[in-house]
Motif scaffolding. Structure first.
Motif, PDB file in Angstrom:
ATOM      1  N   SER A 421       0.832  -1.213   0.000  1.00 50.11           N
ATOM      2  CA  SER A 421       0.000   0.000   0.000  1.00 50.11           C
ATOM      3  C   SER A 421       0.862   1.256   0.000  1.00 50.11           C
ATOM      4  O   SER A 421       0.491   2.280  -0.581  1.00 50.11           O
ATOM      5  N   LEU A 424       3.470   1.328  -3.679  1.00 51.58           N
ATOM      6  CA  LEU A 424       2.853   1.727  -4.949  1.00 51.58           C
ATOM      7  C   LEU A 424       2.874   3.240  -5.096  1.00 51.58           C
ATOM      8  O   LEU A 424       3.290   3.774  -6.136  1.00 51.58           O
ATOM      9  N   ILE A 425       2.437   3.948  -4.058  1.00 50.83           N
ATOM     10  CA  ILE A 425       2.401   5.411  -4.108  1.00 50.83           C
ATOM     11  C   ILE A 425       3.819   5.975  -4.194  1.00 50.83           C
ATOM     12  O   ILE A 425       4.106   6.872  -4.991  1.00 50.83           O
ATOM     13  N   LEU A 428       5.475   5.542  -7.771  1.00 56.86           N
ATOM     14  CA  LEU A 428       4.920   6.427  -8.800  1.00 56.86           C
ATOM     15  C   LEU A 428       5.430   7.857  -8.618  1.00 56.86           C
ATOM     16  O   LEU A 428       5.749   8.539  -9.608  1.00 56.86           O
ATOM     17  N   LEU A 429       5.528   8.308  -7.382  1.00 56.00           N
ATOM     18  CA  LEU A 429       6.030   9.665  -7.132  1.00 56.00           C
ATOM     19  C   LEU A 429       7.517   9.782  -7.474  1.00 56.00           C
ATOM     20  O   LEU A 429       7.955  10.778  -8.054  1.00 56.00           O
TER      21      LEU A 429
END
Length: 444
Positions: A421, A424-425, A428-429
């Protein structure tokens, strides 16, 4: 890995890593098989009770060495060979210091750790003997993994495999020779000796095969900036393993409280699961090298495609592994028993069913976390380890007391989902930031 087809590069690099990991886990598993077959279920539980603490300490060493390889890979990708050699020199110096500190510390506090983990009295002596011998081999573990990291940073993932094959075969032979006269200490010494052989062979090969890594006189001095950069990469990666393992230690403590029979069942299940999870470690190490080389070469545009290919490989394997373990996990657990035990077989199989159903999420953890590490964002990789630690700790502190052993079987899947969780964020950043950075530098 900075030009051409990412799929071909990744597969060509990952397969030797996979085979090496398989052999490494194979001889670790053989230790446990021989102990269970020759010395009985009590000895199997003795080894199982030390699994999480070994993972925490040895994982720290593995992570540090893997992290040291990242700036080396980045300088190699950038074709900055003098800087690459300076990093190699300082990596060996720093590793020697860390080996002394870590080995001394864990040997002094080994007894306290096992007591704090609520190790059952009937298996305590065997656990202490086994784990203390393994800890004596920490310097050899660090030497091998550092040499392997340097060789892999050169783009060669095959050579460490050959040494692991030799080491694995030697380990099995020594296991069989030493187990009877020395009991549980025999397989432990076999592991240490075998690791030492692979370390020396890898060191000799690296020095003779790659003249490019041999430092010139001006490159042999200790450099605090280089040491600092290595520690900035290595310690976070090592702590990433250790922080993750803290949750495992807490979970193991809770399982120890259920009794030695459950410890033996989880030990059998965990050993099989670790063997089947080798591809994820290979994919992760490949991701770290792929990310390091492409960031070093200014090619973040290749990162996203590489991750998608790695995840596809991980998904395909996860489906196959889960099918095998759901069908045959119980019978496979008998490998670790000197006589059939329905209770241990049933509970080992339950552990394997819960874990294998979530293997793809483990693939995601390894691939994305190591890719982030290879791109130079060590702190974020550590943060993912905190998520895993919290999830396992919650299961160990709360749910095992309420739901017993089945809750312990869900600890790993809970940890993987928690880490995913965050990862993933974060990925991408990071990818967006690197692409923007390269675009701006290209406009200057």
């Amino acid at each position: 890995m900075t030009t051409g087809s990412p799929a071909k590069h990744i597969l060509r690099f990952a397969v030797p890593l996979l085979l090496g990991n398989l052999f490494q886990q194979f001889y670790n598993m053989v230790d446990t098989v021989i102990i269970g077959q020759y010395l009985g279920i009590s000895a199997l539980a003795s080894v199982g009770a030390t699994g999480s603490i070994c993972f925490m300490i040895i994982g720290l060493c593995l992570g540090i060495c893997a992290g040291f390889g990242i700036p080396i890979a980045q300088r190699f990708g950038a074709k900055d060979y003098p800087e690459m050699r300076r990093y190699i020199v300082n990596a060996f110096f720093t590793s020697a210091v860390l080996a002394i500190v870590i080995t001394t510390t864990v040997l002094i506090y080994c007894d306290n750790i096992l007591q704090a983990m609520n190790t059952p009295a009937d298996i305590y002596d065997g656990s202490y003997t086994y784990v203390s011998i393994l800890f004596m081999g920490i310097p050899l573990t660090i030497l091998y993994n550092l040499c392997a990291s340097v060789v892999r940073a050169m783009g060669d993932s095959k050579t460490p495999l050959y040494f692991l094959i030799i080491s694995s075969l030697l380990n099995i032979i020594l296991d069989l020779i030493l187990v009877k006269p020395f009991g549980i200490a025999g397989p432990a010494w076999a592991t240490v000796i075998s690791q030492g052989v692979s370390a020396v062979l890898c060191l000799i090969y690296m020095w003779k095969k790659y003249p490019i890594i041999r430092p010139e006189s001006s490159e042999k001095s200790i450099s605090l900036p280089h040491v600092g950069r290595l520690l900035m990469q290595g310690l976070p990666m090592g702590l990433q393993y250790s922080i993750t393992a803290i949750g495992s230690v807490i979970l193991q403590t809770a399982v120890n409280g259920l009794g030695s029979a459950y410890v033996a069942a989880m030990s059998a299940g965990a050993k099989l699961s670790m063997f089947f999870c080798c591809p994820y470690e290979a994919l992760g190490n490949t991701a770290a090298t792929y990310g390091g080389q492409n960031i070093g070469a200014g090619r973040p545009d290749r990162i996203g495609k590489g991750v998608r290919i790695l995840l596809l490989y991980g998904l395909i394997y996860s489906i196959v592994a889960a099918a095998v373990l759901w069908l045959f996990g119980g019978p496979l657990s008998r490998l670790f028993m000197d006589h059939p035990d329905a209770f241990i077989e049933e509970n080992a199989h339950l552990f394997l069913k819960f874990n294998s159903a979530f293997y793809f999420f483990l693939a995601f953890v390894n691939i994305v976390r190591f890719m982030i590490q290879g791109m130079g964002y060590s702190v974020l990789a550590i943060a993912a380890g905190f998520f895993e630690m919290i999830a396992r700790s919650l299961v160990g502190f709360v749910f095992v007391d309420v739901y017993g052993y089945p809750a312990a079987c869900m600890a790993n899947p809970s940890a993987w989902l928690a880490a995913d969780s965050f990862l993933l964020i974060a990925f991408l950043l990071i990818l967006r930031r690197e692409k923007k950075r390269v675009a701006l530098s290209g406009n200057v």
